[in-house]
Design an enzyme around this catalytic site. Structure first.
Site, PDB file in Angstrom:
ATOM      1  N   ASP A   8     -20.286 -18.594 -59.791  1.00  0.00           N
ATOM      2  CA  ASP A   8     -18.960 -18.040 -59.505  1.00  0.00           C
ATOM      3  C   ASP A   8     -19.014 -16.520 -59.634  1.00  0.00           C
ATOM      4  O   ASP A   8     -20.100 -15.923 -59.765  1.00  0.00           O
ATOM      5  CB  ASP A   8     -17.882 -18.708 -60.383  1.00  0.00           C
ATOM      6  CG  ASP A   8     -17.944 -18.279 -61.846  1.00  0.00           C
ATOM      7  OD1 ASP A   8     -18.838 -17.488 -62.224  1.00  0.00           O
ATOM      8  OD2 ASP A   8     -17.088 -18.744 -62.621  1.00  0.00           O
ATOM      9  N   HIS A   9     -17.822 -15.902 -59.661  1.00  0.00           N
ATOM     10  CA  HIS A   9     -17.744 -14.431 -59.682  1.00  0.00           C
ATOM     11  C   HIS A   9     -18.304 -13.811 -60.957  1.00  0.00           C
ATOM     12  O   HIS A   9     -18.654 -12.643 -60.971  1.00  0.00           O
ATOM     13  CB  HIS A   9     -16.280 -14.010 -59.513  1.00  0.00           C
ATOM     14  CG  HIS A   9     -15.375 -14.635 -60.524  1.00  0.00           C
ATOM     15  ND1 HIS A   9     -14.885 -15.925 -60.372  1.00  0.00           N
ATOM     16  CD2 HIS A   9     -14.901 -14.191 -61.711  1.00  0.00           C
ATOM     17  CE1 HIS A   9     -14.127 -16.219 -61.407  1.00  0.00           C
ATOM     18  NE2 HIS A   9     -14.129 -15.193 -62.241  1.00  0.00           N
ATOM     19  N   CYS A  65     -22.248 -19.734 -64.382  1.00  0.00           N
ATOM     20  CA  CYS A  65     -20.890 -19.177 -64.386  1.00  0.00           C
ATOM     21  C   CYS A  65     -20.782 -18.329 -65.646  1.00  0.00           C
ATOM     22  O   CYS A  65     -21.807 -17.858 -66.152  1.00  0.00           O
ATOM     23  CB  CYS A  65     -19.830 -20.276 -64.280  1.00  0.00           C
ATOM     24  SG  CYS A  65     -19.719 -21.427 -65.659  1.00  0.00           S
ATOM     25  N   GLY A  66     -19.587 -18.115 -66.154  1.00  0.00           N
ATOM     26  CA  GLY A  66     -19.480 -17.286 -67.353  1.00  0.00           C
ATOM     27  C   GLY A  66     -20.199 -17.895 -68.537  1.00  0.00           C
ATOM     28  O   GLY A  66     -20.975 -17.237 -69.233  1.00  0.00           O
ATOM     29  N   THR A  67     -19.934 -19.183 -68.749  1.00  0.00           N
ATOM     30  CA  THR A  67     -20.563 -19.893 -69.876  1.00  0.00           C
ATOM     31  C   THR A  67     -21.623 -20.897 -69.427  1.00  0.00           C
ATOM     32  O   THR A  67     -22.385 -21.394 -70.263  1.00  0.00           O
ATOM     33  CB  THR A  67     -19.504 -20.690 -70.647  1.00  0.00           C
ATOM     34  OG1 THR A  67     -18.898 -21.617 -69.723  1.00  0.00           O
ATOM     35  CG2 THR A  67     -18.449 -19.783 -71.254  1.00  0.00           C
ATOM     36  N   GLY A  70     -18.212 -24.750 -67.239  1.00  0.00           N
ATOM     37  CA  GLY A  70     -17.303 -25.241 -66.201  1.00  0.00           C
ATOM     38  C   GLY A  70     -18.040 -25.697 -64.956  1.00  0.00           C
ATOM     39  O   GLY A  70     -17.783 -26.784 -64.418  1.00  0.00           O
ATOM     40  N   HIS A  98     -36.745 -35.136 -71.567  1.00  0.00           N
ATOM     41  CA  HIS A  98     -36.034 -36.310 -72.083  1.00  0.00           C
ATOM     42  C   HIS A  98     -34.913 -36.804 -71.170  1.00  0.00           C
ATOM     43  O   HIS A  98     -34.703 -38.009 -71.057  1.00  0.00           O
ATOM     44  CB  HIS A  98     -35.426 -35.998 -73.456  1.00  0.00           C
ATOM     45  CG  HIS A  98     -36.449 -35.876 -74.540  1.00  0.00           C
ATOM     46  ND1 HIS A  98     -36.131 -35.930 -75.876  1.00  0.00           N
ATOM     47  CD2 HIS A  98     -37.790 -35.698 -74.485  1.00  0.00           C
ATOM     48  CE1 HIS A  98     -37.228 -35.796 -76.609  1.00  0.00           C
ATOM     49  NE2 HIS A  98     -38.255 -35.634 -75.778  1.00  0.00           N
ATOM     50  N   ARG A 109     -22.370 -14.752 -69.238  1.00  0.00           N
ATOM     51  CA  ARG A 109     -21.719 -14.020 -70.329  1.00  0.00           C
ATOM     52  C   ARG A 109     -22.292 -14.436 -71.681  1.00  0.00           C
ATOM     53  O   ARG A 109     -21.823 -13.989 -72.724  1.00  0.00           O
ATOM     54  CB  ARG A 109     -20.210 -14.284 -70.301  1.00  0.00           C
ATOM     55  CG  ARG A 109     -19.539 -13.722 -69.049  1.00  0.00           C
ATOM     56  CD  ARG A 109     -18.076 -14.130 -68.960  1.00  0.00           C
ATOM     57  NE  ARG A 109     -17.447 -13.542 -67.775  1.00  0.00           N
ATOM     58  CZ  ARG A 109     -16.321 -14.003 -67.231  1.00  0.00           C
ATOM     59  NH1 ARG A 109     -15.705 -15.053 -67.750  1.00  0.00           N
ATOM     60  NH2 ARG A 109     -15.821 -13.417 -66.159  1.00  0.00           N
ATOM     61  N   ARG A 132     -39.129 -44.608 -72.595  1.00  0.00           N
ATOM     62  CA  ARG A 132     -37.827 -44.855 -73.228  1.00  0.00           C
ATOM     63  C   ARG A 132     -36.769 -43.885 -72.702  1.00  0.00           C
ATOM     64  O   ARG A 132     -35.576 -44.219 -72.665  1.00  0.00           O
ATOM     65  CB  ARG A 132     -37.934 -44.750 -74.751  1.00  0.00           C
ATOM     66  CG  ARG A 132     -38.205 -43.354 -75.284  1.00  0.00           C
ATOM     67  CD  ARG A 132     -38.451 -43.358 -76.791  1.00  0.00           C
ATOM     68  NE  ARG A 132     -38.553 -42.027 -77.342  1.00  0.00           N
ATOM     69  CZ  ARG A 132     -39.615 -41.235 -77.270  1.00  0.00           C
ATOM     70  NH1 ARG A 132     -40.705 -41.656 -76.630  1.00  0.00           N
ATOM     71  NH2 ARG A 132     -39.621 -40.035 -77.822  1.00  0.00           N
ATOM     72  N   HIS A 133     -37.207 -42.732 -72.253  1.00  0.00           N
ATOM     73  CA  HIS A 133     -36.245 -41.754 -71.724  1.00  0.00           C
ATOM     74  C   HIS A 133     -35.677 -42.220 -70.379  1.00  0.00           C
ATOM     75  O   HIS A 133     -34.519 -41.973 -70.067  1.00  0.00           O
ATOM     76  CB  HIS A 133     -36.898 -40.383 -71.586  1.00  0.00           C
ATOM     77  CG  HIS A 133     -37.435 -39.860 -72.887  1.00  0.00           C
ATOM     78  ND1 HIS A 133     -36.624 -39.574 -73.951  1.00  0.00           N
ATOM     79  CD2 HIS A 133     -38.705 -39.615 -73.292  1.00  0.00           C
ATOM     80  CE1 HIS A 133     -37.367 -39.159 -74.971  1.00  0.00           C
ATOM     81  NE2 HIS A 133     -38.635 -39.175 -74.587  1.00  0.00           N
TER      82      HIS A 133
HETATM   83  C1  RB5 Z   1     -14.397 -17.434 -65.080  1.00  0.00           C
HETATM   84  O1  RB5 Z   1     -13.587 -16.478 -65.664  1.00  0.00           O
HETATM   85  C2  RB5 Z   1     -14.931 -18.382 -66.162  1.00  0.00           C
HETATM   86  O2  RB5 Z   1     -13.903 -19.193 -66.630  1.00  0.00           O
HETATM   87  C3  RB5 Z   1     -16.080 -19.203 -65.634  1.00  0.00           C
HETATM   88  O3  RB5 Z   1     -17.074 -18.372 -65.167  1.00  0.00           O
HETATM   89  C4  RB5 Z   1     -16.745 -20.136 -66.616  1.00  0.00           C
HETATM   90  O4  RB5 Z   1     -17.092 -19.486 -67.783  1.00  0.00           O
HETATM   91  C5  RB5 Z   1     -16.090 -21.425 -66.844  1.00  0.00           C
HETATM   92  O5  RB5 Z   1     -16.605 -22.326 -67.510  1.00  0.00           O
END
Ligand code: RB5
Length: 147
Positions: A8-9, A65-67, A70, A98, A109, A132-133
């Protein structure tokens, strides 16, 4: 390998660096991500990469994405997808060994570019251990069939 990448952005710069890194390693990379920092909705990109992976149009996927959360949640809604979020290379190796993860995800981020490169390298160099996996991976997909 043929690898789908999506973002994403929040992860355009990291996507570009990881795409270049994967190409340096000799892989073919198909870009499903956004290429501008205009705000977008990460589920669309997670789904697109998930569908390419599930259809076996590519060997595996990379989602950012950021984390990493999502976009991987969205990909995991596609039947046959096993997307795993990793913030370091040990987990990246183990999700292949596994869980036979077919998509690796991380957060632009959360991790820096050097750790991100180590994550994708550890994942790509690892081999699924089966046995097993495999039983456990099969059980994950049985959940999909229960509706
Ligand atoms: C976008 O602002 C952020 O929510 C997205 O990149 C992500 O971190 C969602 O899980």
């Amino acid at each position: 390998m043929k690898i789908a990448i999506g973002n994403d952005h929040a992860a355009v710069a990291m996507k570009n660096e990881i795409k270049a890194y994967l190409e340096e390693l000799g892989h073919e990379v198909i870009n499903f991500g956004t290429d501008t920092t205009d705000s977008v909705n990460y589920p669309e990109y997670g789904e697109a990469v998930g569908r390419a992976v599930a259809a076996q149009e590519v060997d595996c996927g990379v989602l950012i994405c950021g984390t990493g959360v999502g976009i991987s949640l969205a990909a995991n809604k596609v039947k046959g997808v096993r997307a795993a979020v990793c913030s370091e290379p040990v987990t990246a190796r183990l999700v292949k060994e596994h869980n036979n993860a077919n998509i690796i995800a991380f957060g632009a981020r959360i991790v820096g570019i050097e750790v991100a490169k180590e994550i994708v390298r550890a994942y790509l160099e690892a081999q699924f251990q089966g046995g097993r996996h495999q039983t456990r991976v099969d059980l994950i997909h049985e959940i999909e069939n229960k509706g």
